[in-house]
Design a protein around this motif. Structure first.
Motif, PDB file in Angstrom:
ATOM      1  N   THR A 308       0.695  -1.112  -0.019  1.00  0.00           N
ATOM      2  CA  THR A 308       0.144  -0.014  -0.032  1.00  0.00           C
ATOM      3  C   THR A 308       0.943   1.248   0.009  1.00  0.00           C
ATOM      4  O   THR A 308       1.869   1.133   0.611  1.00  0.00           O
ATOM      5  CB  THR A 308      -0.875  -0.037   1.260  1.00  0.00           C
ATOM      6  N   PRO A 309       0.302   2.276  -0.491  1.00  0.00           N
ATOM      7  CA  PRO A 309       1.196   3.518  -0.570  1.00  0.00           C
ATOM      8  C   PRO A 309       1.631   3.969   0.980  1.00  0.00           C
ATOM      9  O   PRO A 309       2.732   4.496   1.206  1.00  0.00           O
ATOM     10  CB  PRO A 309       0.234   4.697  -0.977  1.00  0.00           C
ATOM     11  N   GLU A 310       0.882   3.877   1.958  1.00  0.00           N
ATOM     12  CA  GLU A 310       1.159   4.174   3.429  1.00  0.00           C
ATOM     13  C   GLU A 310       2.264   3.279   3.746  1.00  0.00           C
ATOM     14  O   GLU A 310       3.542   3.861   4.414  1.00  0.00           O
ATOM     15  CB  GLU A 310      -0.001   4.072   4.222  1.00  0.00           C
ATOM     16  N   ALA A 311       2.224   1.933   3.599  1.00  0.00           N
ATOM     17  CA  ALA A 311       3.057   1.270   3.960  1.00  0.00           C
ATOM     18  C   ALA A 311       4.660   1.406   3.094  1.00  0.00           C
ATOM     19  O   ALA A 311       5.643   1.454   3.650  1.00  0.00           O
ATOM     20  CB  ALA A 311       2.980  -0.211   3.812  1.00  0.00           C
ATOM     21  N   GLU A 312       4.488   1.815   1.985  1.00  0.00           N
ATOM     22  CA  GLU A 312       5.569   2.215   1.069  1.00  0.00           C
ATOM     23  C   GLU A 312       6.418   3.391   1.504  1.00  0.00           C
ATOM     24  O   GLU A 312       7.657   3.445   1.794  1.00  0.00           O
ATOM     25  CB  GLU A 312       5.145   2.141  -0.189  1.00  0.00           C
ATOM     26  N   LEU A 313       5.675   4.512   1.903  1.00  0.00           N
ATOM     27  CA  LEU A 313       6.169   5.560   2.559  1.00  0.00           C
ATOM     28  C   LEU A 313       7.001   5.328   3.742  1.00  0.00           C
ATOM     29  O   LEU A 313       7.837   6.034   4.158  1.00  0.00           O
ATOM     30  CB  LEU A 313       5.136   6.736   2.884  1.00  0.00           C
ATOM     31  N   ARG A 314       6.664   4.029   4.610  1.00  0.00           N
ATOM     32  CA  ARG A 314       7.311   4.037   5.913  1.00  0.00           C
ATOM     33  C   ARG A 314       8.348   3.104   5.572  1.00  0.00           C
ATOM     34  O   ARG A 314       9.207   2.596   6.499  1.00  0.00           O
ATOM     35  CB  ARG A 314       6.343   3.092   6.767  1.00  0.00           C
ATOM     36  N   GLY A 315       8.714   2.746   4.225  1.00  0.00           N
ATOM     37  CA  GLY A 315       9.722   1.941   3.623  1.00  0.00           C
ATOM     38  C   GLY A 315       9.487   0.281   3.836  1.00  0.00           C
ATOM     39  O   GLY A 315      10.542  -0.183   3.841  1.00  0.00           O
ATOM     40  N   ARG A 316       8.158   0.043   3.812  1.00  0.00           N
ATOM     41  CA  ARG A 316       8.183  -1.304   3.973  1.00  0.00           C
ATOM     42  C   ARG A 316       8.270  -1.921   2.349  1.00  0.00           C
ATOM     43  O   ARG A 316       7.659  -1.331   1.574  1.00  0.00           O
ATOM     44  CB  ARG A 316       6.785  -1.470   4.498  1.00  0.00           C
ATOM     45  N   THR A 317       8.444  -3.272   2.341  1.00  0.00           N
ATOM     46  CA  THR A 317       8.637  -3.827   1.244  1.00  0.00           C
ATOM     47  C   THR A 317       8.120  -5.104   1.112  1.00  0.00           C
ATOM     48  O   THR A 317       7.499  -5.644   2.254  1.00  0.00           O
ATOM     49  CB  THR A 317      10.108  -4.178   0.854  1.00  0.00           C
TER      50      THR A 317
END
Length: 341
Positions: A308-317
């Motif tokens: 998700t975009p929110e998780a991607e902003l937190r650097g999640r892969t």
């Protein structure tokens, strides 16, 4: 029959001892292949073994990393180590689908169209910088990667077996590139990153540069018949029922994860099981254990997920999510060898 060819297969009613003996020969040839490739791709034993697992699972491999770390060298080394036909396709924005699949040309003498196959008709196809091809050109690979055939003007043309696409791409340089769509990523059994070599390996590369092993000096260490027999043996490797359930639960957990917009498809379950079988055989076993599944979950599943975009902003892969899923899904405790035929 040579010893390599005997990495072959017990009969349909072979017992545990026969299966164990064949698994031992499988492991021996697997190690020989990995050792030959590592003479050129130094300090990357784990990546070499993952690539060979992909080959023997009859899957396709996406090698993604920055320039200069040996992506194309790994792909070519695998091609050379197996005595099979291989081709290389350099993807560029002006590459056409027919440049890959082939074309039908009118033969005036025979008063009919004749199909002239393209470079995709080989056992091992190196698709270099695949993300530089246009979406239309990339789509030319969708059918052949899944169904192992090419349809030109309504006529199907099967590709030879074994068949494997080894694609490379640079994730940093985005100028003039076209991201691979989800349907294409899902057709790659595995995605790996080469990474930089450790200090000792890089020193060894420099020291051996003038005289070290090169691709031109490599010779095949396995025939295509050897690969076909290894593939067939791995397909019949024993899997205890709890492990089937474990694979499905791992993949299903990605579809319910709150940080994902898209989880893994049933194709991911099949890919993970095929790859785990090969890993077990490469370890000299005629049965699966949960560690075979766990070791391959990230390279087989992570590239199929959309964060998700929110998780991607937190650097999640996707790899982070797969790691969480592995930690959260209970590991089966059943003894896998108990039901070996």
């Amino acid at each position: 029959m040579t010893e390599n060819q005997a990495a072959a297969q017990p009969g349909p009613h072979a017992g545990t001892a026969d299966a164990d003996a064949v698994a031992a020969r499988f492991a021996q040839l697997f190690g020989t292949l990995a050792g030959a490739i590592e003479q050129v791709v130094r300090g990357k034993r784990e990546k070499v073994e993952l690539a060979l697992i992909c080959l023997l699972s009859e899957g396709h491999l996406l090698v993604e990393d920055v320039p200069g770390v040996g992506k194309t060298t790994l792909a070519r080394a695998i091609s050379v180590s197996v005595d099979a036909e291989w081709t290389r396709i350099q993807f560029t924005p002006d590459l056409l689908p027919s440049d890959i699949t082939g074309v039908s040309i009118f033969n005036q003498g025979g008063n009919a169209f004749e199909f002239h196959p393209g470079p995709i008709f080989a056992n091992l196809v190196v698709a270099d910088e695949i993300n530089r091809g246009s979406p239309k050109t990339q789509s030319a690979l969708l059918e052949v990667m899944e169904e192992r055939r090419v349809t030109v003007e309504g006529a199907p043309h099967p590709v030879p077996r074994p068949f494997m696409v080894i694609a490379t791409q640079n994730p940093v340089d985005m100028d003039g590139t076209y991201p691979l769509p989800e349907a294409q990523l899902d057709r790659f059994l595995m995605r790996i990153s080469m990474g930089y070599p450790d200090h000792g390996s890089e020193v060894a590369v420099l020291a051996g540069a003038p005289t070290g092993a090169t691709l031109d000096q490599m010779g095949p260490v396995a025939a295509r018949e050897d690969v076909a027999r290894m593939v067939e043996f791995a397909e019949r490797l024993h899997v205890a029922p709890p492990l089937y359930d474990y694979v499905v639960r791992l993949v299903a957990a990605t579809r319910e994860h709150p940080e994902l917009r898209l989880g893994a498809s049933p194709r991911a379950s099949l890919a993970l099981l095929r790859a785990a079988r090969v890993r077990a055989a490469a370890a000299g076993r005629s049965f699966l254990v949960p560690e075979d599944v766990k070791a391959l979950a990230v390279p087989v599943i992570a590239h199929r997920l959309i964060v998700t975009p929110e998780a991607e902003l937190r650097g999640r892969t996707g790899g982070d999510v797969v790691g969480e899923v592995l930690a959260g899904v209970p590991t089966p405790q059943a003894a896998p060898a108990a039901g070996v035929p």
